[in-house]
Structure formats: C-alpha cells, structure tokens
Design an enzyme around this catalytic site. Structure first.
Site, PDB file in Angstrom:
ATOM      1  N   CYS A  72      20.872  38.442 -54.306  1.00  7.46           N
ATOM      2  CA  CYS A  72      20.523  39.001 -55.615  1.00  7.46           C
ATOM      3  C   CYS A  72      21.209  40.356 -55.819  1.00  7.46           C
ATOM      4  O   CYS A  72      22.416  40.389 -56.032  1.00  7.46           O
ATOM      5  CB  CYS A  72      18.999  39.060 -55.776  1.00  7.46           C
ATOM      6  SG  CYS A  72      18.527  38.981 -57.525  1.00  7.46           S
ATOM      7  N   HIS A  96      17.333  33.760 -54.821  1.00 10.70           N
ATOM      8  CA  HIS A  96      16.591  34.140 -53.601  1.00 10.70           C
ATOM      9  C   HIS A  96      16.339  32.912 -52.722  1.00 10.70           C
ATOM     10  O   HIS A  96      15.256  32.318 -52.803  1.00 10.70           O
ATOM     11  CB  HIS A  96      15.256  34.781 -53.986  1.00 10.70           C
ATOM     12  CG  HIS A  96      15.400  36.133 -54.590  1.00 10.70           C
ATOM     13  ND1 HIS A  96      15.489  37.280 -53.835  1.00 10.70           N
ATOM     14  CD2 HIS A  96      15.512  36.535 -55.879  1.00 10.70           C
ATOM     15  CE1 HIS A  96      15.630  38.326 -54.626  1.00 10.70           C
ATOM     16  NE2 HIS A  96      15.649  37.896 -55.874  1.00 10.70           N
ATOM     17  N   GLU A 108      15.587  32.763 -49.706  1.00 11.12           N
ATOM     18  CA  GLU A 108      14.509  32.983 -48.726  1.00 11.12           C
ATOM     19  C   GLU A 108      13.178  32.411 -49.202  1.00 11.12           C
ATOM     20  O   GLU A 108      12.305  32.094 -48.399  1.00 11.12           O
ATOM     21  CB  GLU A 108      14.376  34.479 -48.397  1.00 11.12           C
ATOM     22  CG  GLU A 108      13.795  35.374 -49.493  1.00 11.12           C
ATOM     23  CD  GLU A 108      14.825  35.893 -50.492  1.00 11.12           C
ATOM     24  OE1 GLU A 108      15.875  35.245 -50.642  1.00 11.12           O
ATOM     25  OE2 GLU A 108      14.562  36.940 -51.130  1.00 11.12           O
TER      26      GLU A 108
HETATM   27  N1  GLN Z   1      17.940  44.683 -59.880  1.00 10.41           N
HETATM   28  C1  GLN Z   1      18.753  43.531 -59.994  1.00 10.41           C
HETATM   29  C2  GLN Z   1      18.523  42.790 -61.294  1.00 10.41           C
HETATM   30  O1  GLN Z   1      17.506  42.973 -61.931  1.00 10.41           O
HETATM   31  C3  GLN Z   1      18.549  42.589 -58.817  1.00 10.41           C
HETATM   32  C4  GLN Z   1      17.170  42.040 -58.740  1.00 10.41           C
HETATM   33  C5  GLN Z   1      16.856  41.440 -57.386  1.00 10.41           C
HETATM   34  O2  GLN Z   1      17.538  41.716 -56.413  1.00 10.41           O
HETATM   35  N2  GLN Z   1      15.815  40.644 -57.309  1.00 10.41           N
HETATM   36  O3  GLN Z   1      19.349  42.027 -61.706  1.00 10.41           O
END
Ligand code: GLN
Length: 545
Positions: free
Chosen positions: A382, A517, A519
């Site tokens: 992410c 994600h 995970e």
């Molecule tokens: N802050 C980043 C976004 O909002 C990544 C978010 C995250 O890593 N879950 O796109």
C-alpha cells in the site's frame, strides 16, 4: 437452528477474548459444525476506521469493504470464514441508525430509549443472517462493569430469555492472578466480576480463567462454588507458547466438550485437529531463520501491524523457517546514510508496510532505494508500493521532485488523491476534502496480472486476483512510462487499466510493491503466496550474506 455463544470479559482488558472466540470456533469447526464469529464494540466511533493505530491497533478490512476491529482478523485466520460488515457492530453505528430513524419519524411519536430501542437493534444484529449456521459466537468488547457495555449485557439477558438456555451459552473470560508474595493464585477478582454479571441478570455457564500457573483442583472447586457453575465448566487457560497453540490447548482443557455438553449435544469423540498440529510443528521446528526489517511508522505497538506480523509468520511456516521481525522507525533513516546501512545490512528482506501521513516517508523512500541498489528482497504494501514508485520516479526516471499529494502540494504528483473509480457497485465518487470515515477505496477489488510476470508466477499462473484495499491515494498513471523506462514493470492493473495495483522489478532478485493488503487474507493453514514468496527470497538472500 443456530446456537449463540456470548463471550464477555472480566477483571482486566487484554485477556485475549478474541483469540478465545477464534479458537473455540476453530474447535467447533473441526467437529464439523458451521460457525461465524461477531464482534460487538461498545465505543461510540461508528467504526474503527478513523481511530489511530496506536489507540486501537490495526483496522481490519473485509472483502465487502468494512473497516473493522482487529479481532475479526483473528476470526478469519483461525476459521477461514470471510468476515463481513455484518460481523462487527459498534454502539456508535447503532446510535447513528437509531437517530436517523428518529429524524425520519419512523418511531411514530414514541420516546426513543436504550431499552427497548438500542437493545432491540443489538439483538437484531446478533440474530441477522444466521439461519444456515450451527454456532454464532458473539464477543463483547471491553470489560464487564464498563458503562458502555451495559446495553450489550442487557441484550444478552433478553436473548437468553427469548431463545432459552438450550440455544444460548455465556462464557466469561477472567483473570486468576498469582500473588508471588503469598505464593498463591487468587480467585476473588473472578468472584467479583461474576457477581457484577449476575447483578445485571446474566449467569455465566462457563468460566475461562486466564492464569500464569496451574489452577489447583481446590481453587477450581472454590470458583465453581462461589460463581455457581459446574467445576468442569471452570476451564484454565494458561499462557500459550504461540497463539496457534491455543486451539489445541483449549481442547486439552475440555473447552469444546464442555460447550457441547452445555447444549446437550454429543461431546464424545475428538475433533480433527491435524491442521493445528501441522501448523504448530512448523512453528516450533523451523529448519532455518531469516530476519526481516519492517520500516514503518507505528512500530511501537505490534498490534498496529497485527495481520502483517501474522502473515510474515505464515510465510515462515510455508518455508519452514523462523521469521525474526525487526521493527524499524522510518524516521531514523532521515538522518544519514550510515544509519540506513548499519540498520538494513543485516536484513534478509525489507518490507515497507501501509501507513498514513508524511512523517517518516523520506526514511521509507531511502529504504526502498537501499533495497533496490543492494538487491535485497523488497516488499512494499500500500503506502510501501507508493514509496517504491516515488523512489523509482526520483532515482531511475529523473523526476527529482516526485512526491505524493498526501504529503502536501507537489508539482510532481507521482502519487495523487483519486476522487473517482470503478467498483462492482459502479462508479464511486468522493469529494476532495470530504469526510474521512469510510470513504477510502475499501474492500476487495479485482486486478489483472501481466502474463509471464513474477506476480503471475507467485499467484500460480493466475491472470486475475481479488485483494483487499484501504487507501485514498493512487499511483498516477501519467508517470507510468517514465517509471517503466527506469525498470519498474506494472504487472497488475485494475480491470479498466487505469489504476496501478502491482509493480515489480525484473532486474532484481525480488522486488514487489502492491497497492492492496495481502496480509489480510493470509492464514496459518493457507499462507498468502506473496508472503511465502517473499520469505523464500529472504531465505535465498540469507544464504548469500
Ligand atoms: N496513505 C496512503 C493512502 O491513503 C496509503 C494507505 C495505506 O497504506 N493503507 O493511499
């Protein structure tokens, strides 16, 4: 007809009710029953999505896009049953719904009250959509005696009357502390906490007693007598060697058999626990070890990266190696290159996890650069993928000012906010500067994988995958060509080809960044392929250094 098992906690918080619920569900499942677990959170936030990870740990995201309590992650990891929005409710959400109804005039002039309106809403939530299940386990957050949990306990009381004893059970999880000066285990806190429950009209059927020392027969008998339960229903829960040992341990203590006996169901025979035995064997008998540096922001609280931590362990189990995780605060890399080298040189793999905000971002970018240049296996998740793209743009594509609009105004928005995207439900639109709660790109989205890419191989030759998202910003397609010239391959894209989902570097031993994600979907008995692949690469790296 489903049976309902309510799980409350007493004496102190952090007794591991979530793990207890997940483990009991796994044991019932191993006996062939169909289970689902739900979490009732008494706080007033509508969901934990806007809470700091330091306050509340990780936010767990479901396929259907709910931002939920991290205990739902345990539930899914232990049972394999995909959690849904309807498996987590908070007082805030209940009040939000009730007040919206009141404003519409749906109550036709009635006075709106905790009993019956709030308790009815809680009961409705517990009972909804459970027809095809054998057992529904309902975990009540917080500790009995908290003001906020009163409506939930009252709802349990009513449900026990309405459904009858044969269809409900109450398990109270308590602490039996050891006082070293006296050399004794103390049962009084348990007695008090059960008294608190009974004063609210509910009598527990089973007591699960967390203790650091064996609970002697005499103390068990005392608890049974004072708390009005059968001695066999006082179950000791000693600290376990690993969370994955808990189902086996609770089974050995007779928890599942006692629950079935309570429901007058067949408690003979043994559940098939081979899955858990194999997991524990892999965990306790590794054939090597690797060290992974996780360069993040919320490194002071392991719960902030709960699923990530577990997925790395699963990746280790898949390769039969122990995974040592070194949590590194990204901010320390903003001082000098020597700190980066001294901290990261011993690592067999570098992972930059998800996160929010500018703090530490330069340190994360510096660790991507280290991993790329030194050819250390790299996994960006992410925000980690976004950092990998900014690093690639700055250092391999000549976009010196590359940044993310999340960190403030920039002339080179390699990562930018998006206000429109396609979902299964159609076009999603958000206003810039709108509400923060529940407005990110959330839940499972499809990605198309590039044929012959590393990720397509990792996913066993798949050409499309579904993974869970939780972010507001996206890698900007307008910079894609430059980054590709710099060696980044965009090997996963949204079906409309507009949103980069996966990047990789073919000229590197293992360099993968994903916008989702992974995970969240990893399980001990089904490790996520990206984590198995990353740990396998780290293992190869460990043999080189
Ligand atoms: N802050 C980043 C976004 O909002 C990544 C978010 C995250 O890593 N879950 O796109």
């Amino acid at each position: 007809m489903a049976r309902y098992i309510f799980i409350t906690g007493g004496v102190v918080s952090s007794l591991g009710k979530g793990l207890m619920a997940a483990s009991l569900a796994a044991l019932l499942q191993a006996r062939g029953y169909k289970v689902r677990i739900r979490k009732f959170d008494p706080y007033l936030n509508v969901d934990p999505g806007t809470m700091s990870p330091y306050q509340h740990g990780e936010v767990y995201v479901t396929d259907d896009g709910a931002e939920t309590d991290l205990d739902l992650g345990h539930y899914e990891r232990f049972t394999g049953v995909s959690a849904r929005q309807s498996d987590n409710i908070t007082s805030g959400r209940i009040y939000q719904q009730i007040i919206a109804k009141e404003r519409r005039g749906d109550y036709l002039g009635a006075t709106v009250q905790v009993i019956p309106h709030v308790t009815d809403a809680i009961k409705e939530f517990a009972l909804a959509d459970t027809e095809d299940l054998d057992f529904v386990l309902c975990e009540i957050g917080g500790t009995v005696g908290d003001i906020e949990s009163l409506p939930f306990i009252e709802s349990i009381r009513q449900l026990r009357n309405e459904l009858g004893q044969d269809r409900t059970a109450l398990i109270h999880v308590t602490l039996v502390p050891y006082i070293s000066a006296a050399g004794e285990l103390k049962t009084k806190p348990t007695q008090h906490s059960v008294r608190e429950l009974t004063s609210l009209g509910v009598q527990p059927d089973l007591l699960l007693c967390r203790c650091e020392h064996e609970l002697p027969e005499s103390e068990r008998a005392k608890i049974a007598l004072f708390c009005n339960v059968r001695p066999q229903a006082v179950i000791q829960a000693l600290d376990a060697s690993s969370i994955y040992a808990v189902p086996l341990q609770y089974h050995a203590e007779g928890l599942d058999a006692e629950v079935l006996r309570h429901f007058r169901m067949d408690s003979e025979g043994s559940p098939d626990l081979s899955r858990w035995e194999d997991i524990l064997d892999r965990f306790h008998n590794p054939e090597g070890e690797v060290t992974i540096g996780v360069v993040g922001k919320y490194v002071g609280l392991p719960d902030a990266y709960k699923s990530l931590n577990e997925a790395l362990v699963h990746g280790g189990m898949a390769n039969r190696v122990k995974v040592n995780i070194k949590w590194i605060d990204a901010e320390i890399f903003e001082q000098d290159d020597e700190t980066i080298a001294s901290q990261l040189e011993p690592m067999h793999g570098i992972l930059v996890p998800g996160g929010f905000g500018e703090r530490g971002s330069e340190g994360k970018i510096a660790s991507v650069r280290f991993a790329r240049e030194r050819k250390v296996p790299f996994f960006g998740i992410c925000l980690g993928m976004q950092m990998a793209c900014i690093e690639g743009a700055r250092n391999t594509a000549g976009v010196a000012g590359a940044s993310s609009t999340e960190f403030g105004e920039t002339s080179e928005p390699v990562v930018g906010i998006i206000t429109e995207w396609m979902s299964k439900e159609g076009l999603q639109e958000r206003a810039e500067g709108g509400d923060l709660g529940g407005t990110m790109r959330l839940g499972a989205y499809e990605a198309k994988l590039k044929e012959g890419s590393r990720v397509s191989e990792i996913y066993g030759g798949a050409s499309e995958i579904f993974e869970r998202h939780r972010h507001r910003y996206e890698v900007n397609n307008a910079y894609r060509a430059g980054m590709e010239e710099g060696g980044l391959v965009f090997s996963g894209m949204s079906p409309d080809g507009l949103l980069p989902e996966i990047v990789e570097r073919p000229d590197h031993p293992w360099f993968v960044g994903v916008q989702f994600h992974p995970e969240l979907k990893s399980k001990p008995f089904d490790p996520h392929p990206l984590f198995s692949g990353f740990i396998a690469a780290a293992l190869r790296q460990s043999r080189l250094v």
